[in-house]
Enzyme design. Structure first.
Site, PDB file in Angstrom:
ATOM      1  CB  CYS A   1      -0.943   0.094   1.181  1.00  0.00           C
ATOM      2  SG  CYS A   1      -2.116  -1.241   1.255  1.00  0.00           S
TER       3      CYS A   1
ATOM      4  NE  ARG B   1       4.631   1.833   0.111  1.00  0.00           N
ATOM      5  CZ  ARG B   1       5.606   1.655   0.974  1.00  0.00           C
ATOM      6  NH1 ARG B   1       6.851   1.886   0.585  1.00  0.00           N
ATOM      7  NH2 ARG B   1       5.368   1.271   2.196  1.00  0.00           N
TER       8      ARG B   1
ATOM      9  CD1 TRP C   1       0.444  -6.459  -2.886  1.00  0.00           C
ATOM     10  CD2 TRP C   1       0.111  -6.974  -0.733  1.00  0.00           C
ATOM     11  NE1 TRP C   1       0.812  -7.777  -2.703  1.00  0.00           N
ATOM     12  CE2 TRP C   1       0.615  -8.111  -1.400  1.00  0.00           C
ATOM     13  CE3 TRP C   1      -0.175  -7.056   0.624  1.00  0.00           C
ATOM     14  CZ2 TRP C   1       0.845  -9.320  -0.744  1.00  0.00           C
ATOM     15  CZ3 TRP C   1       0.047  -8.256   1.277  1.00  0.00           C
ATOM     16  CH2 TRP C   1       0.556  -9.374   0.590  1.00  0.00           C
TER      17      TRP C   1
ATOM     18  CG  ASN D   1       1.345   0.958   4.183  1.00  0.00           C
ATOM     19  OD1 ASN D   1       1.100  -0.228   4.023  1.00  0.00           O
ATOM     20  ND2 ASN D   1       2.569   1.436   4.213  1.00  0.00           N
ATOM     21  N   GLY D   2      -0.970  -0.719   6.328  1.00  0.00           N
ATOM     22  CA  GLY D   2      -0.643  -1.513   7.512  1.00  0.00           C
ATOM     23  C   GLY D   2      -1.779  -2.451   7.847  1.00  0.00           C
TER      24      GLY D   2
ATOM     25  CD  GLU E   1      17.699 -12.823  -6.595  1.00  0.00           C
ATOM     26  OE1 GLU E   1      17.153 -13.327  -5.615  1.00  0.00           O
ATOM     27  OE2 GLU E   1      17.286 -11.768  -7.120  1.00  0.00           O
TER      28      GLU E   1
ATOM     29  CE  LYS F   1      14.352 -11.208  -9.058  1.00  0.00           C
ATOM     30  NZ  LYS F   1      14.943 -10.867  -7.848  1.00  0.00           N
TER      31      LYS F   1
ATOM     32  CD  GLU G   1      10.669 -11.883  -7.230  1.00  0.00           C
ATOM     33  OE1 GLU G   1      10.489 -11.347  -6.140  1.00  0.00           O
ATOM     34  OE2 GLU G   1      11.674 -11.629  -7.937  1.00  0.00           O
TER      35      GLU G   1
ATOM     36  CG  HIS H   1      20.252 -36.178  -2.248  1.00  0.00           C
ATOM     37  ND1 HIS H   1      20.556 -37.491  -1.916  1.00  0.00           N
ATOM     38  CD2 HIS H   1      21.429 -35.515  -2.253  1.00  0.00           C
ATOM     39  CE1 HIS H   1      21.861 -37.594  -1.708  1.00  0.00           C
ATOM     40  NE2 HIS H   1      22.422 -36.406  -1.911  1.00  0.00           N
TER      41      HIS H   1
ATOM     42  CE  LYS I   1      12.028  -2.472  -5.536  1.00  0.00           C
ATOM     43  NZ  LYS I   1      12.479  -3.832  -5.843  1.00  0.00           N
TER      44      LYS I   1
END
Ligand code: G6P
Length: 614
Positions: A2, A27, A73, A99-100, A487, A491, A494, A510, A609
């Site tokens: 948010c 955000r 968000w 926001n929260g 990473e 990527k 995402e 394994h 983000k």
């Protein structure tokens, strides 16, 4: 998560709000809304992106010298128009953006329902504005006092801004756990508020970052700050140093691509002035000032989330190799709840691009309460983590707008390399020759990244075209290249929504080996100095099962070329510095695949983000 913006001043708020929401869209982008006050309190809100809100609002009346805006968000309640912010008091006189998360919203809501309130949305935010309104009505107090009393009943995290039709010359905002910046204009009585400084920098460079538990009141053009206990505070005003160009795409199709190509400069900036490869002088004040503490450390714990956690893994390898000090790397979200053993002889390093991630902040608070030295490696200047740590180092990557982290990762790794070398030096574990060799090699990295970007960009795009329809990907690496594999896989997940897993190459047998067939592309980082022969065997194992190999190898490699389907060459470097180079083609691979699949690269679905809720 948010983003919030607000304007109070002599001009119309609308342009600032819309531009600001675009800047903060990283955000969250489930819904967007604004409220404008101009005698009337008008609200425009909509499911979807800020551009859709803009289309609707621009057809209506957008006048008003007070305004608030929100990009969401979703946490409580599905992402629809009703749940979009701003939310209103029952009579429609008060409007709130938030926001929260208000954790005790259920209890508060029950009490308000008993009082006769009815709710339109499923959000915790609507509960809060009803509560503020109920208190104002019952106590007959001004807006500031009503907000203050309400916040004393709230458990949770918030950055909020409230407008009132009853009191058009007042705007109230507060923060606890979620960020809020106030910009102070040179124009008298003009203020800009936002979740971070990016919407503000175009208008003023003078800002104050609210602290947790502070409420700001702008009344009749004057700003005052008090705590929720009603104690006055003097605002600490700082000058913003972000450049406006850094917030634009600068000719690139996406922010992510721009940020990938900014890495030579970003890595250079992250190291600039911190060491001298000729004199071997090490100039990181944040470590030098803590020499006694560092000499007596028992261990280091690194906490972070997502990409930052991956950088932490590289940090573990670096610090253990050079400083010979035990390191543990923890997901911040796990660390904070499992009653970890932390003592005064530990150092806890938090890694965070945004400096606002709720779990990382909470992990640090816990470590601090147990007496550990807490250290931050963050990108956003003035964010919450750097403000609560004993010491730290900014990564100086510049604003990262694409939701998927790229330059934030490589600069975190660069800074962690310096931290490892610095700690090693302080603890007497670093031979001068080795230090000279490392510094000299670090000096070459920005230029090597530049060369690599030039050399591999087209080739990676072609590989992307070949594998864009794959359903799964496996990423393998050993040693320093294991976090790179993680990473690379993250990527791809995402931004292209292809299932991908990163594994230590030797672990493949394994389990993941069962997945390999001719449909499975396997990205292997097989650089010369990182267990090369062993990784070569892993490549053979994949080929024996008809998997497709995309290998990242050291320039001039011959052996892997013979067996792999594709090889991407990277410049040779120290084993420990390989992640700074090997990550680059993997970023480009996920970028191109996502573009070819028609995905929204900069704003992938469901992600945000900056995750300021746990
Ligand atoms: C979110 C972002 C990731 C990021 C993570 C940690 O999940 O989408 O890209 O790595 O948060 O964020 P931080 O700001 O703490 O590095």
């Amino acid at each position: 998560m948010c983003g919030i913006v607000a304007y109070y001043g002599p001009d119309d708020a609308y342009d600032f709000l819309i531009k600001g929401l675009h800047r903060l869209e990283y955000r969250g982008y489930d819904s967007a809304g604004i409220a404008l006050l101009n005698g009337e309190l008008r609200v425009y809100k909509n499911k979807g992106k800020v551009s859709e809100l803009e289309e609707i609002a621009s057809k209506g009346n957008t006048e008003g010298t007070r305004g608030i805006g929100h990009t969401r968000w979703a946490t409580h309640g599905e992402p629809n128009t009703i749940n979009a912010h701003p939310h209103l008091s029952p009579d429609g006189d008060l409007a709130l953006i938030h926001n929260g998360i208000i954790e005790n919203h259920d209890t508060l809501k029950k009490a308000l329902i008993e009082r006769g309130n009815t709710f339109k949305s499923d959000t915790d935010t609507e509960v809060l504005i009803h509560l503020i309104d109920a208190i104002q009505q019952a106590e007959g107090v001004d807006l500031f006092e009503a907000v203050r009393l309400a916040l004393n009943e709230v458990v949770g995290a918030y950055a909020i801004v409230i407008l009132s039709k009853r009191d058009p010359n007042t705007l109230i905002a507060a923060r606890k756990g979620s960020p809020l910046v106030v910009g102070i204009s040179d124009k008298e009585g003009e203020y800009f508020l936002a979740s971070d400084a990016t919407p503000i920098v175009e208008y003023t460079r003078k800002v104050t970052y609210l602290e947790d538990g502070e409420i700001v009141s702008i009344h009749d053009g004057q700003m005052t700050i008090k705590t929720i206990e009603n104690v006055s505070k003097t605002p600490f005003i700082v000058n913003l140093e972000i450049s406006l160009e850094a917030l634009e795409k600068g000719g690139y199709e996406h922010f992510m691509l721009k940020e990938i190509f900014e890495q030579p400069k970003a890595i250079h900036d992250s190291m600039r002035g911190r060491f001298n490869s000729e004199t071997l002088h090490f100039a990181m004040a944040s470590l030098n000032e803590f020499q006694d503490k560092i000499r007596n450390l028992d261990r280091i714990v690194i906490v972070g989330c997502g990409t930052s956690w991956h950088a932490g893994l590289v940090g573990e390898y670096l610090i253990e190799e050079f400083a010979r000090l035990p390191v543990e790397v923890e997901y911040a979200s796990e660390f904070r709840y499992r009653n970890p053993i932390i003592t005064e002889d530990d150092m806890v390093i938090a890694i965070s691009q945004s400096g606002e991630t709720a779990d990382t902040l909470a992990a640090l608070e816990l470590a601090k309460s147990k007496g550990a030295t807490i250290y931050g490696v963050c990108n956003v200047v003035g964010s919450s983590i750097p403000r609560m740590t004993h010491a730290g180092a900014y990564t100086h990557a510049g604003p990262e707008i694409g939701v998927a982290s790229t330059k934030a990762f490589t600069t975190q790794v660069a800074v962690l390399t310096l931290i490892a070398l610095g700690i090693a030096g302080i603890r007497g574990k670093m031979k001068r020759d080795k230090l000279r060799q490392m510094f000299a090699e670090l000096d070459t990295i920005p230029q090597k990244v530049e060369q690599l970007l030039k050399n591999c960009a087209d080739q990676v795009e072609q590989i992307a075209a070949e594998y864009k329809d794959s359903k799964n990907f496996l990423y393998l690496g050993r040693g320093y290249n294991f976090p790179v594999a993680l990473e690379g896989a993250l990527k791809l997940k995402e931004i292209s929504y292809i299932h991908a897993e990163g594994y230590p190459a030797a672990e493949m047998k394994h389990g993941p080996i069962a997945l390999i067939d001719e449909e499975m592309p396997v990205v292997v980082i097989a650089t010369k100095r990182n267990y090369y022969e062993k990784v070569l065997s892993n490549i053979q194992e994949v080929k024996a099962r008809k998997g497709k190999i995309i290998a990242v190898v050291t320039e001039g490699d011959e052996k892997v070329k013979e067996i792999a389907d594709h090889v991407i060459e990277i410049p040779d470097t120290e084993d420990s510095l390989t992640p700074l180079l090997a990550t680059i083609p993997l970023q480009l691979l996920s970028y191109h695949i996502a573009v070819m699949r028609g995905c929204n690269v900069d704003q992938p679905r469901n992600l945000a983000k900056s995750v300021t809720v746990e």
